[in-house]
Design an enzyme around this catalytic site. Structure first.
Site, PDB file in Angstrom:
ATOM      1  CE1 TYR A   1       0.866  -2.240   4.367  1.00 19.53           C
ATOM      2  CE2 TYR A   1       2.327  -3.903   5.342  1.00 19.53           C
ATOM      3  CZ  TYR A   1       1.299  -3.451   5.099  1.00 19.53           C
ATOM      4  OH  TYR A   1       0.678  -3.958   5.889  1.00 19.53           O
TER       5      TYR A   1
ATOM      6  CG  ASN B   1     -10.003  -2.978   1.388  1.00 16.97           C
ATOM      7  OD1 ASN B   1     -10.805  -3.074   0.359  1.00 16.97           O
ATOM      8  ND2 ASN B   1      -9.027  -5.005   1.980  1.00 16.97           N
TER       9      ASN B   1
ATOM     10  CB  CYS C   1      -5.681  -5.373   2.304  1.00 18.56           C
ATOM     11  SG  CYS C   1      -7.343  -5.390   3.712  1.00 18.56           S
ATOM     12  CG  HIS C   2      -6.025 -11.418   4.386  1.00 21.96           C
ATOM     13  ND1 HIS C   2      -7.175 -10.876   3.868  1.00 21.96           N
ATOM     14  CD2 HIS C   2      -5.448 -12.819   4.589  1.00 21.96           C
ATOM     15  CE1 HIS C   2      -7.042 -11.859   3.158  1.00 21.96           C
ATOM     16  NE2 HIS C   2      -6.519 -12.882   3.349  1.00 21.96           N
TER      17      HIS C   2
ATOM     18  CD  GLU D   1      -5.694 -16.641   2.698  1.00 27.72           C
ATOM     19  OE1 GLU D   1      -4.579 -16.643   1.813  1.00 27.72           O
ATOM     20  OE2 GLU D   1      -6.635 -15.569   2.280  1.00 27.72           O
TER      21      GLU D   1
END
Length: 166
Positions: free
Chosen positions: A101, A124, A132-133, A159
């Protein structure tokens, strides 16, 4: 116009307006909360919305199958200027990578605004596509995600299985 999409992490409500995606939201307790479409003069082309909803569903399916790393579906999030800057910065985080962040706050030119950045992430409107993850706490800790921490962990491991440090 909306479409309910069943993903490996639960049902998502995809919302389109004027041929662009304006929302990809988790449905919680069977009560989806779609974004409110802007007021128009009634000339929205339904076929444009149907096409973009189908494109989004296809891209999400490919993403969850591990074959799509970059979304091309047109999006149109709506928010305050600060939130828009945060959401634009989120889209620069490469697939399979994370930032904190604090790093995100620095990217939007407000290094002391980590909490405000977290608030923008929370609001979001286009989850997964605006990733945003990919924002985590200091030291790699999983913190806050509107879709739940289990889903955040799932997306990050999808991912990059090596990105989470337990």
């Amino acid at each position: 116009m909306t479409l309910e999409y069943t993903s490996p992490i639960g049902k998502l409500l995809i919302t389109a307006h004027d041929g662009k995606i304006i929302g990809v939201n988790f449905t919680m307790d069977g009560a989806p909360t779609p974004p409110i479409a802007p007021k128009t003069n009634g000339n929205t082309a339904v076929s444009d919305n149907t096409a973009v909803l189908n494109q989004c569903a296809k891209e999400l399916a490919d993403y969850f199958a591990g074959t799509l790393k970059e979304f091309t579906v047109p999006i149109s999030p709506s928010g305050t200027p600060f939130r828009m800057r945060v959401w634009e910065a989120l889209q620069t985080i490469p697939y399979g990578q994370t930032i904190s962040y604090k790093q995100l706050a620095e990217r939007v030119g407000q290094p002391a605004a980590s909490r405000a950045v977290g608030g923008a992430n929370h609001h979001n409107p286009i989850n997964i596509i605006i990733p945003c993850h990919r924002v985590i706490g200091a030291g790699g800790k999983l913190t806050g995600y509107g879709g739940g921490l289990d889903n955040k962990k799932f997306l990050l491991e999808l991912e990059n299985p090596f990105v989470i440090k337990d």
